[in-house]
Each structure stands twice: as C-alpha cells, then as structure tokens.
Design a protein around this motif. Structure first.
Motif, short mmCIF file in Angstrom:
data_model
loop_
_atom_site.label_atom_id
_atom_site.label_comp_id
_atom_site.label_asym_id
_atom_site.label_seq_id
_atom_site.Cartn_x
_atom_site.Cartn_y
_atom_site.Cartn_z
N ASP A 162 3.76 5.73 -5.51
CA ASP A 162 3.79 5.63 -6.98
C ASP A 162 2.66 6.42 -7.62
OD1 ASP A 162 6.06 4.06 -6.96
OD2 ASP A 162 4.99 2.18 -7.37
N ARG A 163 1.48 6.37 -7.02
CA ARG A 163 0.33 7.09 -7.58
C ARG A 163 0.55 8.60 -7.54
NH1 ARG A 163 -4.80 4.35 -4.92
NH2 ARG A 163 -5.90 5.89 -6.18
N TYR A 164 1.06 9.11 -6.42
CA TYR A 164 1.36 10.54 -6.34
C TYR A 164 2.48 10.92 -7.28
CZ TYR A 164 -1.84 11.62 -2.57
OH TYR A 164 -2.97 11.84 -1.85
N TYR A 165 3.50 10.09 -7.35
CA TYR A 165 4.63 10.39 -8.23
C TYR A 165 4.16 10.45 -9.69
CZ TYR A 165 9.21 10.20 -10.40
OH TYR A 165 10.32 10.48 -11.15
N SER A 166 3.36 9.46 -10.10
CA SER A 166 2.85 9.44 -11.47
C SER A 166 1.93 10.61 -11.75
CB SER A 166 2.08 8.13 -11.72
OG SER A 166 2.93 7.03 -11.63
N LEU A 167 1.04 10.90 -10.84
CA LEU A 167 0.09 11.99 -11.02
C LEU A 167 0.80 13.32 -11.18
CD1 LEU A 167 -2.85 13.15 -10.93
CD2 LEU A 167 -2.51 13.35 -8.47
N ASP A 172 2.24 1.69 -3.43
CA ASP A 172 1.15 2.09 -4.32
C ASP A 172 0.84 3.58 -4.17
OD1 ASP A 172 -1.20 1.59 -6.11
OD2 ASP A 172 -2.33 2.02 -4.27
N LEU A 173 0.70 4.05 -2.94
CA LEU A 173 0.39 5.47 -2.71
C LEU A 173 1.48 6.39 -3.24
CD1 LEU A 173 -1.11 5.37 0.89
CD2 LEU A 173 -2.31 6.07 -1.19
N LYS A 183 0.83 -1.20 0.00
CA LYS A 183 0.00 0.00 0.00
C LYS A 183 0.87 1.25 0.00
CE LYS A 183 -4.04 1.95 0.13
NZ LYS A 183 -4.93 1.83 -1.03
N ALA A 203 6.68 13.02 -3.49
CA ALA A 203 5.59 12.05 -3.60
C ALA A 203 5.37 11.35 -2.25
CB ALA A 203 5.90 11.03 -4.69
N CYS A 257 3.44 13.68 0.04
CA CYS A 257 2.02 13.69 -0.31
C CYS A 257 1.31 12.46 0.23
CB CYS A 257 1.84 13.76 -1.82
SG CYS A 257 2.36 15.32 -2.56
N ALA A 258 1.94 11.30 0.08
CA ALA A 258 1.35 10.05 0.58
C ALA A 258 1.22 10.09 2.10
CB ALA A 258 2.19 8.86 0.13
#
Length: 72
Positions: free
Chosen positions: A12-17, A9-10, A6, A31, A34-35
C-alpha cells in the motif's frame, strides 16, 4: 504487526507513493515488485543484529512477509 499486515502495509505504501508521483500510472503488481525488492534488500543484510537469535527472528519474519506479498 503480523507478516500479512506488514505485507499489505508495504504494498500500500509503494502503491500510494508512486500513484502520487506518477499520476496513477502504477498498478498493484508494480507496487508488489517494489515491496519484494525492499524485503529482499533487508534479507541480504546477513547478520546485522547484535545476536544471531535476533537476526534469525528478523529473517523468519521477513521471509513470511515476502510470502504474504506474493499471495496478494
């Protein structure tokens, strides 16, 4: 999903966004911050669940997620 999965995942999602939105001007440290903010917000909603047991399980899980984010 394990707390470590998790956490990854969090982040990576912030980094990608933000990489897409800001033309790759965010680094992994930002990132992670932010997570961590997102996890802290979830943990501040004390007692949202219908039972104390569910809240305790949720809280313990996200405390572990936070620890895993900090290790990344």
């Amino acid at each position: 999903m394990t707390p470590k999965e998790k956490a990854i995942d969090l982040v990576d999602r912030y980094y990608s966004l933000f990489s897409l939105e800001l033309d790759n001007t965010i680094d992994i440290t930002q990132a992670k911050k932010c997570a961590l903010i997102a996890v802290d917000e979830m943990l501040e909603n004390d007692g949202w669940s219908s039972s104390q047991y569910e809240w305790d399980v949720f809280k313990k899980y996200f405390i572990k997620v936070k620890q895993e984010i900090e290790k990344l």
